[in-house]
Design an enzyme around this catalytic site. Structure first.
Site, PDB file in Angstrom:
ATOM      1  CE  LYS A 107      -4.026   2.101   2.215  1.00  0.00           C
ATOM      2  NZ  LYS A 107      -3.636   3.464   1.989  1.00  0.00           N
TER       3      LYS A 107
ATOM      4  CG  PHE B 100      -3.150  -0.224  -7.891  1.00  0.00           C
ATOM      5  CD1 PHE B 100      -4.522  -0.424  -7.863  1.00  0.00           C
ATOM      6  CD2 PHE B 100      -2.659   1.035  -7.577  1.00  0.00           C
ATOM      7  CE1 PHE B 100      -5.384   0.606  -7.558  1.00  0.00           C
ATOM      8  CE2 PHE B 100      -3.514   2.080  -7.260  1.00  0.00           C
ATOM      9  CZ  PHE B 100      -4.895   1.861  -7.261  1.00  0.00           C
TER      10      PHE B 100
HETATM   11  P1  AMP Z   1      -7.264   4.972   2.151  1.00  0.00           P
HETATM   12  O1  AMP Z   1      -7.074   6.297   1.460  1.00  0.00           O
HETATM   13  O2  AMP Z   1      -6.557   4.842   3.440  1.00  0.00           O
HETATM   14  O3  AMP Z   1      -8.731   4.579   2.200  1.00  0.00           O
HETATM   15  O4  AMP Z   1      -6.579   3.836   1.228  1.00  0.00           O
HETATM   16  C1  AMP Z   1      -6.939   3.606  -0.091  1.00  0.00           C
HETATM   17  C2  AMP Z   1      -5.905   4.235  -0.996  1.00  0.00           C
HETATM   18  O5  AMP Z   1      -4.693   3.512  -0.967  1.00  0.00           O
HETATM   19  C3  AMP Z   1      -6.285   4.223  -2.452  1.00  0.00           C
HETATM   20  O6  AMP Z   1      -7.177   5.244  -2.779  1.00  0.00           O
HETATM   21  C4  AMP Z   1      -4.939   4.367  -3.144  1.00  0.00           C
HETATM   22  O7  AMP Z   1      -4.622   5.736  -3.302  1.00  0.00           O
HETATM   23  C5  AMP Z   1      -3.942   3.821  -2.134  1.00  0.00           C
HETATM   24  N1  AMP Z   1      -3.196   2.632  -2.573  1.00  0.00           N
HETATM   25  C6  AMP Z   1      -1.888   2.447  -2.356  1.00  0.00           C
HETATM   26  N2  AMP Z   1      -1.470   1.268  -2.818  1.00  0.00           N
HETATM   27  C7  AMP Z   1      -2.534   0.658  -3.374  1.00  0.00           C
HETATM   28  C8  AMP Z   1      -2.748  -0.585  -4.005  1.00  0.00           C
HETATM   29  N3  AMP Z   1      -1.762  -1.470  -4.138  1.00  0.00           N
HETATM   30  N4  AMP Z   1      -4.010  -0.882  -4.432  1.00  0.00           N
HETATM   31  C9  AMP Z   1      -5.002  -0.004  -4.277  1.00  0.00           C
HETATM   32  N5  AMP Z   1      -4.872   1.197  -3.672  1.00  0.00           N
HETATM   33  C10 AMP Z   1      -3.643   1.530  -3.225  1.00  0.00           C
END
Ligand code: AMP
Length: 588
Positions: free
Chosen positions: A252, A342
């Protein structure tokens, strides 16, 4: 259609908050609307002219609107300001003023929805030095011919304060009833909306082609797809319970999500909230064709700032240097990035949304040829807690936030947060278990070292049921001097004279802001609160929830729209989750 019909409808919608009544009013309105006009009506209901991703903003300032009201009514500015101060909003004030005036003059010409829409569109497109004069001219010409009720809504749309409280789902219910005979068909409309992010287009296709048309609605390049979102889990064990014992784990990355649309030489980039962010990433536009083997494509990637010498990932904030209109080339060379793919959502005429994750990943690996700039997000298949733990460790050591865990046979669920994707962050294991993204709604002036800046901010969650921002906490820790300067600057153009009606706060701030800026907060606990309004009455009568010991993490979430911030429901879930942990520990 006469604008009076729409204004009358808006008035009745403003008078109710009941979803069923709103749906009924919409159905009545749609029945009077021709299929050619339906998309415009749908945008206007939402207080817009076009879908958000086109970035067409009216941006008329209160001052200019007041001048225009004065010009068309002949009433001095000072009197209009007085009326405005008495209460309500500028739309109401204008309506009152024109009521007084309409007793002495009469309306010259009926105005149509088409004319109002076209004039508003011209206003939105005006740029340059003479644009203020022209805007004034257009606004006062509309107001000259408008009845008081029409003026009220024209101004509300112009100022961006039309809040009919109609959720997208309610519009889709009404469209399904009006054009397919039953609400049951809403799901088909929702699917079309999730793949186009354009409610006007969905309305037009439904009105013109009925259910068949909407069921065959296609993904198209340059129409952003609403992103798939992840549920959070606190531990490896919880992940296994939720998605089974064999799934994909991806790093992530701590950057900005970018949805990349490209056809021939044209490239458009959309943010997570579907804003067009192409101008911030000229390097992605320039380098894309070198890494991608397809003519027409929609991809998802995380743009991450890197240290040019070591290649290490840098934290998300480094990307904020690119959020500028001028000298972007300098920011691009000073703050280099890599783009980390991704997912693949569309290739050469075909949607990939219904493919399973494992098939999409395979396809992605054949389409992307990795180089210094373009990478694939590291992925591995995991089958037990130890393997997840290992990969999590690697990811954290490379400067990532944690892992995304993805079900192997799941489709891409546009616009949905479900348990096909889970996020596991290291910090989830401590204290509250997760950070929250909150909207800055107000501030208190600082003292001592913080004089001249804001010392404490008042923050809110988002309540999607009521489309409001209920207060959740005050925060005064975690800020460096640089943060305080930056926040002061970012907030300076969001200051409002009066509290925005979408803000729900009993606490009185020194300064109120348009609820726009989202920042990340951690806290030690969520407690019941008699003052804060988030989750009011949800746990206990006359009591809301508040954060205890909140602290700014240093992250300003520029990529998030206020409606993307943590919701009341999420806060309630965290509160309940924390109670469960306490109970579990007591049992031990
Ligand atoms: P959050 O903002 O904490 O809800 O986390 C989701 C976000 O993680 C997504 O909107 C992406 O910007 C980010 N992200 C980072 N790595 C990945 C990945 N491998 N797959 C999908 N999202 C990712």
């Amino acid at each position: 259609m006469e604008f009076a019909v729409l204004a009358e409808s808006f008035k009745r919608m403003e008078d109710t908050t009941k979803r069923l009544e709103l749906t009924q009013l919409l159905v009545e309105l749609f029945k009077k609307t021709s299929p050619e006009l339906i998309s415009k009506i749908v945008y206007l209901i939402q207080g817009k002219l076009r879908p958000d991703f086109e970035g067409i903003e009216l941006g008329v300032a209160e001052k200019l609107a007041i001048k225009a009201i004065s010009k068309s009514s002949g009433i001095p500015i000072i009197k209009i300001e007085d009326e405005y101060r008495k209460g309500g909003d500028l739309g109401h004030a204008a309506s009152k003023i024109l009521e007084q005036k309409s007793q002495t003059t009469f309306v010259i010409e009926d105005i149509t929805v088409e004319r109002v829409y076209e004039t508003l569109y011209k206003i939105a497109k005006l740029e340059g030095t003479r644009s203020q004069d022209m805007k004034m001219k257009y606004i006062s010409s509309l107001l000259n011919d408008a009845s008081p009720l029409e003026a009220r809504f024209i101004l509300k749309i112009l100022l961006g304060i039309l809040r009919l409280g109609i959720a997208e789902n309610t519009v889709m219910d009404a469209l399904a009833i009006s054009y397919t005979g039953t609400k049951e068909n809403r799901e088909s409309l929702e699917r079309a909306y999730n793949v186009s992010s354009d409610l006007g287009k969905v309305a037009e296709v439904t009105a013109m082609m009925g259910l068949r048309g909407i069921e065959t609605f296609q993904v198209t390049v340059f129409n952003p797809i609403r992103p798939m979102l992840a549920d959070r889990v606190k531990s490896e064990k919880e992940a296994i319970i939720k998605i089974g014992n064999k799934f994909a784990a991806e790093y992530k990355l701590d950057g900005e999500r970018v949805q990349i649309h490209s056809k021939k030489d044209k490239v458009i980039l959309f943010s997570r909230s579907l804003e067009n962010i192409t101008s911030y990433y000229p390097d992605i536009v320039d380098n894309l064709s070198k890494a991608i083997k397809a003519d027409e494509i929609i991809l998802e990637a995380e743009a991450v700032a890197i240290n040019e010498d070591s290649g290490d990932f840098l934290p998300f904030q480094e990307l904020m240097h690119r959020r500028r209109k001028h000298k972007i080339e300098k920011a691009v060379s000073q703050y280099p990035i890599t783009v980390n793919f991704f997912d693949v959502l569309f290739v050469d005429g075909k949607s990939c949304l219904d493919l399973e994750y494992s098939e999409r990943r395979k396809l992605l690996e054949t389409i992307v040829s990795e180089n210094e700039f373009a990478k694939l997000v590291p992925m591995t298949i995991v089958q037990n807690e130890n393997e997840i733990e290992d990969f999590l460790e690697n990811s954290i050591n490379s400067g990532c936030e944690g892992l995304m865990l993805k079900m192997l046979d799941a489709p891409y669920q546009a616009g949905a947060r479900g348990s096909y994707w889970l996020k596991l962050k290291r910090e989830y294991r401590n204290e509250l278990g997760d950070s929250l993204d909150l909207v800055v709604i107000g501030a208190f002036f600082g003292r001592g070292r913080r004089t001249g800046r804001y010392g404490t901010l008042l923050l809110a969650a988002y309540d999607d049921e009521t489309d409001t921002f209920p207060s959740l906490c005050k925060v005064g820790t975690g800020f460096t001097d640089e943060d305080l300067d930056q926040l002061y600057q970012l907030l300076s153009d969001k200051v409002t004279l009066k509290k925005n009606p979408r803000i729900n706060s009993q606490m009185e701030a020194d300064v109120w802001f348009e609820p726009e800026l989202v920042i990340e907060i951690v806290a030690s606990e969520i407690t019941l609160s008699p003052i804060h309004k988030t989750a009011m009455n949800a746990i206990r009568k006359n009591t809301g929830l508040a954060l205890r010991f909140p602290k700014f993490t240093g992250k300003i979430r520029m990529e998030k729209a206020p409606e993307d911030s943590s919701t009341s429901e999420e806060v309630i879930a965290l509160y309940k989750g924390q109670k469960k942990v306490i109970q579990d520990t007591k049992q031990i």
